[in-house]
Design a protein around this motif. Structure first.
Motif, PDB file in Angstrom:
ATOM      1  N   TYR A 194      36.498  39.680  25.292  1.00 35.07           N
ATOM      2  CA  TYR A 194      37.737  39.586  26.067  1.00 35.07           C
ATOM      3  C   TYR A 194      37.515  38.765  27.327  1.00 35.07           C
ATOM      4  O   TYR A 194      36.399  38.681  27.837  1.00 35.07           O
ATOM      5  N   TRP A 195      38.609  38.210  27.845  1.00 31.87           N
ATOM      6  CA  TRP A 195      38.565  37.617  29.166  1.00 31.87           C
ATOM      7  C   TRP A 195      38.389  38.750  30.165  1.00 31.87           C
ATOM      8  O   TRP A 195      39.025  39.801  30.022  1.00 31.87           O
ATOM      9  N   PRO A 196      37.592  38.578  31.198  1.00 29.08           N
ATOM     10  CA  PRO A 196      37.431  39.658  32.179  1.00 29.08           C
ATOM     11  C   PRO A 196      38.665  39.830  33.077  1.00 29.08           C
ATOM     12  O   PRO A 196      38.840  40.870  33.700  1.00 29.08           O
ATOM     13  N   ARG A 197      39.514  38.821  33.127  1.00 26.21           N
ATOM     14  CA  ARG A 197      40.750  38.865  33.921  1.00 26.21           C
ATOM     15  C   ARG A 197      41.693  37.781  33.390  1.00 26.21           C
ATOM     16  O   ARG A 197      41.280  36.897  32.648  1.00 26.21           O
ATOM     17  N   LEU A 198      42.931  37.824  33.786  1.00 21.23           N
ATOM     18  CA  LEU A 198      43.921  36.839  33.355  1.00 21.23           C
ATOM     19  C   LEU A 198      43.790  35.526  34.113  1.00 21.23           C
ATOM     20  O   LEU A 198      43.944  34.450  33.547  1.00 21.23           O
ATOM     21  N   THR A 199      43.503  35.622  35.394  1.00 20.70           N
ATOM     22  CA  THR A 199      43.529  34.435  36.252  1.00 20.70           C
ATOM     23  C   THR A 199      42.141  33.837  36.460  1.00 20.70           C
ATOM     24  O   THR A 199      41.130  34.533  36.361  1.00 20.70           O
ATOM     25  N   SER A 200      42.128  32.546  36.808  1.00 17.71           N
ATOM     26  CA  SER A 200      40.850  31.883  37.083  1.00 17.71           C
ATOM     27  C   SER A 200      40.271  32.351  38.411  1.00 17.71           C
ATOM     28  O   SER A 200      39.060  32.393  38.583  1.00 17.71           O
ATOM     29  N   GLU A 201      41.144  32.725  39.338  1.00 19.31           N
ATOM     30  CA  GLU A 201      40.695  33.207  40.646  1.00 19.31           C
ATOM     31  C   GLU A 201      40.266  34.663  40.540  1.00 19.31           C
ATOM     32  O   GLU A 201      40.939  35.470  39.915  1.00 19.31           O
ATOM     33  N   LYS A 202      39.172  34.994  41.172  1.00 21.10           N
ATOM     34  CA  LYS A 202      38.665  36.368  41.130  1.00 21.10           C
ATOM     35  C   LYS A 202      39.185  37.141  42.348  1.00 21.10           C
ATOM     36  O   LYS A 202      38.426  37.584  43.195  1.00 21.10           O
ATOM     37  N   ILE A 203      40.521  37.263  42.400  1.00 14.24           N
ATOM     38  CA  ILE A 203      41.167  37.990  43.496  1.00 14.24           C
ATOM     39  C   ILE A 203      42.176  38.969  42.907  1.00 14.24           C
ATOM     40  O   ILE A 203      42.656  38.782  41.792  1.00 14.24           O
ATOM     41  N   LYS A 204      42.469  39.995  43.656  1.00 10.54           N
ATOM     42  CA  LYS A 204      43.461  40.984  43.230  1.00 10.54           C
ATOM     43  C   LYS A 204      44.851  40.394  43.448  1.00 10.54           C
ATOM     44  O   LYS A 204      45.195  39.976  44.540  1.00 10.54           O
ATOM     45  N   THR A 205      45.634  40.336  42.383  1.00 10.77           N
ATOM     46  CA  THR A 205      47.000  39.848  42.453  1.00 10.77           C
ATOM     47  C   THR A 205      47.916  41.042  42.210  1.00 10.77           C
ATOM     48  O   THR A 205      47.993  41.523  41.083  1.00 10.77           O
ATOM     49  N   PRO A 206      48.596  41.546  43.239  1.00 16.80           N
ATOM     50  CA  PRO A 206      49.317  42.814  43.114  1.00 16.80           C
ATOM     51  C   PRO A 206      50.461  42.828  42.104  1.00 16.80           C
ATOM     52  O   PRO A 206      50.801  43.883  41.596  1.00 16.80           O
ATOM     53  N   TYR A 207      51.019  41.690  41.770  1.00 17.99           N
ATOM     54  CA  TYR A 207      52.136  41.697  40.825  1.00 17.99           C
ATOM     55  C   TYR A 207      51.682  41.565  39.369  1.00 17.99           C
ATOM     56  O   TYR A 207      52.478  41.680  38.456  1.00 17.99           O
ATOM     57  N   ILE A 208      50.373  41.332  39.135  1.00 19.02           N
ATOM     58  CA  ILE A 208      49.835  41.256  37.774  1.00 19.02           C
ATOM     59  C   ILE A 208      49.122  42.569  37.469  1.00 19.02           C
ATOM     60  O   ILE A 208      48.218  42.973  38.183  1.00 19.02           O
TER      61      ILE A 208
END
Length: 186
Positions: free
Chosen positions: A101-115
């Motif tokens: 699996y992808w470890p996250r949806l986004t390329s940036e490793k930051i918390k995105t509160p709406y995702i």
């Protein structure tokens, strides 16, 4: 000024079948005005903008927008979109076949509160399998493949035999108590 709608996501992966390498995205936004919907999907990015609301239902109209840079590339030509009265759904086909699996949806490793993770569609890596990956499927259904008979409790358990053994053991213990003599009081 635009606000961020809630974006839910889940994924599946396969190192052998391209159709099973997908990311499910749901933009939870009721009453999207279809004529205002702008969804630009590239292999590395998703940009979304829309006006949602319905003045006739006393739901104020607001502008919503967001942009996501994906963790890895997707195939926009093989990805699908669907608009309902409650949400905007996307099934994004991952470009690379991989079991992980992808470890996250986004390329940036930051918390995105709406995702947020869509737990109604999420399946752990070791439990994935079966099922189709189209928008015509029940988008809210939970993938129960790999769970086996009794919610994962397969493996030949014989409950009738187990209960009979418990009853037999219980009656043996009860009989043993009856055979014992009463303790002598000193």
């Amino acid at each position: 000024m635009s606000t961020h709608p809630e974006v839910l996501w889940a994924q599946r992966s396969s190192d052998t079948t391209a159709e099973k390498n997908v990311v499910y995205l749901s933009v939870n936004l009721p009453d999207i005005q279809e004529n205002t919907l702008k969804c630009d999907l590239t292999s590395k990015n998703l940009s979304f903008a829309a006006t949602a609301g319905n003045e006739s239902k006393n739901i104020p109209e607001n502008n919503y927008a967001f942009s996501i840079n994906f963790y890895k590339e997707i195939d926009p030509e093989k990805s699908t979109k669907k608009l309902s009265s409650r949400s905007f759904y996307l099934v994004l086909r991952k470009k690379d076949k991989a079991l992980e699996y992808w470890p996250r949806l986004t390329s940036e490793k930051i918390k995105t509160p709406y995702i947020k993770t869509d737990f109604s569609k999420w399946v752990d890596e070791d439990e994935q399998g079966g099922g189709s990956n189209t928008l015509d499927d029940d988008m809210g259904g939970m993938d129960m493949s790999g769970m086996g008979g009794m919610g994962g409790m397969s493996g030949g358990m014989d409950f009738e035999k187990m209960m009979a053994d418990i009853k037999a053991k219980g009656s043996d213990e009860a009989g043993a108590d009856e055979d014992e003599e009463d303790p002598v009081q000193v």
